[in-house]
Design an enzyme around this catalytic site. Sequence first.
Site, mmCIF file in Angstrom:
data_model
loop_
_atom_site.group_PDB
_atom_site.id
_atom_site.type_symbol
_atom_site.label_atom_id
_atom_site.label_comp_id
_atom_site.label_asym_id
_atom_site.label_seq_id
_atom_site.Cartn_x
_atom_site.Cartn_y
_atom_site.Cartn_z
ATOM 1 N N LYS A 108 27.071 -31.833 -17.446
ATOM 2 C CA LYS A 108 28.777 -31.453 -17.305
ATOM 3 C C LYS A 108 29.402 -32.008 -18.167
ATOM 4 O O LYS A 108 29.574 -32.841 -18.535
ATOM 5 C CB LYS A 108 28.881 -32.459 -15.828
ATOM 6 N N GLU B 131 26.940 -45.915 -17.533
ATOM 7 C CA GLU B 131 27.430 -46.430 -18.803
ATOM 8 C C GLU B 131 29.030 -46.500 -18.808
ATOM 9 O O GLU B 131 29.421 -45.309 -18.795
ATOM 10 C CB GLU B 131 26.825 -46.014 -20.139
ATOM 11 N N CYS C 200 33.658 -47.320 -25.929
ATOM 12 C CA CYS C 200 33.493 -48.436 -24.892
ATOM 13 C C CYS C 200 32.684 -49.585 -25.593
ATOM 14 O O CYS C 200 32.718 -50.655 -24.861
ATOM 15 C CB CYS C 200 32.675 -48.004 -23.848
ATOM 16 N N GLU D 228 40.677 -52.394 -20.755
ATOM 17 C CA GLU D 228 40.174 -51.418 -21.791
ATOM 18 C C GLU D 228 41.231 -50.606 -22.047
ATOM 19 O O GLU D 228 41.363 -49.495 -21.404
ATOM 20 C CB GLU D 228 38.996 -50.862 -21.291
#
Length: 477
Positions: free
Chosen positions: A169, A243, A278, A378
């Site tokens: 995807k 993740e 990340c 974040e």
Amino acid sequence: MWIGGEPVEAASGQWREVKNPARREAVIARVPAGGPEDVDRAVAAARSAFGGWSSAHFTVRSRALNLIADDIEARAEDFARLTALDTGNALRTQARPEVATLVALFRYFAGIAGEVKGVTLPAGDGQLQYTRLEPLGVVACILPWNSPLMIAGFKLPAALAAGNTVILKAADDAPLTILLLAEICGRHLPAGTVNALTGRGSVIGAALAEHPGVDKVSFTGSTEVGRGVARTAGERLAHVSLELGGKNPSIVFPDAVDDDLIDGLLLASRFTRQGQSCTAGSRLFLHEDIYDEVLEKLAAKLGALTVGDPLDEATDMGAIINNSQFSSISGYLDEGRSSMTTILGGSVPEQGPLTEGYFHLPTIFGGGRNDFRLAQEEIFGPVLVAIPWRDTDEVIRMANESHYGLAAFVWSHNLDNALNTAHRVEAGWVQVNQGGGQVVGQSYGGYKQSGIGREVSLEGMLAGFTQTKQINVKLRG
């Protein structure tokens, strides 16, 4: 899209525009706006291909992965330029290294395809007791927009080497390299072994997570979206690996200050990927004795980065992916300027060529506290928050006061400080005296709300893409 080895449009006939981050609202391509019916087609194709692919000798799978690696390498510059175009990542500093990592990952997993093997137990002469490691079946890999090729490399070759068939995807904002990757895979694999879908994540991703024909969902993206994927797939007890996000500490001891430190902190900041990583070391814990010195040197280093057109060879740092992310970062910058000291940047370009795209400048805020929002959330942008510390126990406590636990960086030339801190920090991946990225063959994944499962390694492949079958046979004398 690619389904069953063929290029296909969406069943609905609808299309979505892909825009250039470096040229606001400039359309560079359009891709099919896939829907649930397309997911059904892709799952059917992958299931049809599974029997033949899973039963093939491992050398067949290994040979195919190596041929794919050769083809990617032969078209490395095409992949790199396409990456720079639809992600905004700079060609020289990010796009080309990402393609090189993809090639290395295919070759690594080609080399360990024969390690998908069970064990024989010493059960005596009257018994043959052994295990088989068998593939899970159809694996859906839901990919992010920040480093789509590298993340595909974490998942796709490992799943294939273990005998699974795959549905990729592609990220809504950066799908082009994944479509090219699927096309190249199709040259060397049976039809349906690798399929690629484009369209909204809320439509395609949700349909894959809930589809009874998908045996595993491997997701990389935000923690918020990952929770939803896990919830949906978990309802039907499908295998899941995640993740997710990170707010990673970078802890600098006073004995670590040298030129290597500043270069390492630049790498750890991921500013050459616009902070859109990340694993970015975005919480910078500096010992009070070297706080001012390191900030001065680091600001000079980061301030010298060339921000601009991702396709320009001179560019160190490219564009933010889209207007939504650009605006989100702008909000954090406004808050940072009002609550901390601006050491570098902190503003949005107001004139000149950078206003043509979604560009932010490298930013360092000083005088931060670990409980500030900018030190806990974040940002996914080129923003560092510097926090002073004095006591080792104190800095480890602050580093661990986060619901994330993906990566951490420790800087010290004292072995006791370096390793004791690395062992006590709650993170799945710790770098000591270096700031680079993932290394092929090393397990990668997070603690806490940074994810579930491991990738990039033999251990990750076996745990994440196989299941164990125990077989007991009574032998007649």
